[in-house]
Scaffold this active site. Structure first.
Site, PDB file in Angstrom:
ATOM      1  N   SER A   1     -37.695  -9.921 -10.576  1.00 21.50           N
ATOM      2  CA  SER A   1     -36.721 -10.429 -11.540  1.00 21.50           C
ATOM      3  C   SER A   1     -35.666  -9.364 -11.795  1.00 21.50           C
ATOM      4  O   SER A   1     -35.937  -8.158 -11.669  1.00 21.50           O
ATOM      5  CB  SER A   1     -37.410 -10.780 -12.859  1.00 21.50           C
ATOM      6  OG  SER A   1     -36.466 -11.120 -13.859  1.00 21.50           O
TER       7      SER A   1
ATOM      8  N   TYR B   1     -42.465  -8.908 -20.615  1.00 21.05           N
ATOM      9  CA  TYR B   1     -42.291  -9.593 -19.330  1.00 21.05           C
ATOM     10  C   TYR B   1     -41.485  -8.710 -18.382  1.00 21.05           C
ATOM     11  O   TYR B   1     -41.831  -8.546 -17.205  1.00 21.05           O
ATOM     12  CB  TYR B   1     -41.581 -10.934 -19.530  1.00 21.05           C
ATOM     13  CG  TYR B   1     -41.092 -11.545 -18.240  1.00 21.05           C
ATOM     14  CD1 TYR B   1     -41.967 -12.216 -17.389  1.00 21.05           C
ATOM     15  CD2 TYR B   1     -39.746 -11.450 -17.859  1.00 21.05           C
ATOM     16  CE1 TYR B   1     -41.517 -12.773 -16.194  1.00 21.05           C
ATOM     17  CE2 TYR B   1     -39.294 -12.002 -16.679  1.00 21.05           C
ATOM     18  CZ  TYR B   1     -40.182 -12.665 -15.848  1.00 21.05           C
ATOM     19  OH  TYR B   1     -39.740 -13.203 -14.665  1.00 21.05           O
TER      20      TYR B   1
END
Length: 233
Positions: free
Chosen positions: A138, A150
């Site tokens: 990501s 995250y």
């Protein structure tokens, strides 16, 4: 057995994983997809017309026995393994200072341990084909976000990709990290709404994954950060 290439995709029943599976099947490859939900996998297979080149496997990407069983089943069904795509992931969309720790364990195990287990379970088969490991990371693994746990898991994936490459390159195995920006997928379901601005589609990320897997022999594409135009960070 056919000589067509074989890919195994974790979290392949929806979103980016499903888009990659569709692209590879359309290109004549054989594909195995894993997921926790049998109903979702069955629906995905039915949507595609249950092609002979698709294998669906229920399992948890954070449980080594499940991952190893998926690799073994793929090789048994198709005779080889050329590509693994560690796509399964989750997010709690909260922060370390104010969030609920109840959801953190599953997120960390899925996002960090899961890709490592897939590498361990598949490396012997990939050595035989001089195949490729694709890790879906990501942008959050390159840009710090306030309190973003995250993001910390995706920083771990960024490191895992290069650490893995340094070991497996001597065996002829390639490693590619694909780090998407904002993508319109079920990832946002638990967030409550889509983020503002333009979002990429799963098919656009799938194009990048498939491109990386179709490089000529001897070429190793290592890191791809793919943002929508207009995403500043």
């Amino acid at each position: 057995m056919s000589d067509s290439r074989v890919a195994l995709i974790t979290g392949g029943g929806s979103g980016i994983g499903a888009a990659v599976a569709r692209r590879l099947l359309a290109a004549g490859q054989r594909v195995a997809v894993t997921g926790r939900g049998e109903e979702r996998l069955r629906g995905f297979a039915e949507e595609l017309g249950e092609p002979d080149g698709l294998l669906t496997l229920v399992g948890d990407t954070a449980v080594y026995d499940d991952v190893r069983a998926a690799v073994d089943a793929t090789v048994k069904a198709f005779g080889r393994l050329d590509t693994v795509v560690a796509n399964a992931g989750s997010a709690t969309h909260d922060t370390v200072a104010e969030g609920d720790p109840a959801g953190w364990t599953d997120m960390v195990l899925t996002n960090v341990l899961g890709p490592a287990l897939l590498i361990r379970a598949s490396i012997d088969a990939l050595k035989e084909t001089r195949g490729r490991i694709v890790l879906v990371g990501s942008v959050a693994g390159f840009v710090h976000g306030p309190g973003n746990l995250y993001g910390a898991t995706k920083w771990a994936v960024t490191g895992l990709a290069e650490n893995t490459r340094r070991q497996v390159t001597e065996w002829g195995v390639g490693v590619t990290l694909v780090a998407p920006g904002r993508v319109e997928t079920p990832f946002w379901d638990s967030y409550g709404s889509l983020p503002p601005g333009h979002l990429l589609t799963p098919d656009q990320i799938a194009d990048s994954v498939v491109w990386a897997t179709h490089q000529p022999s001897g070429v190793d594409i290592n890191t791809m950060v793919v943002r929508p135009v207009g995403q500043p960070v």
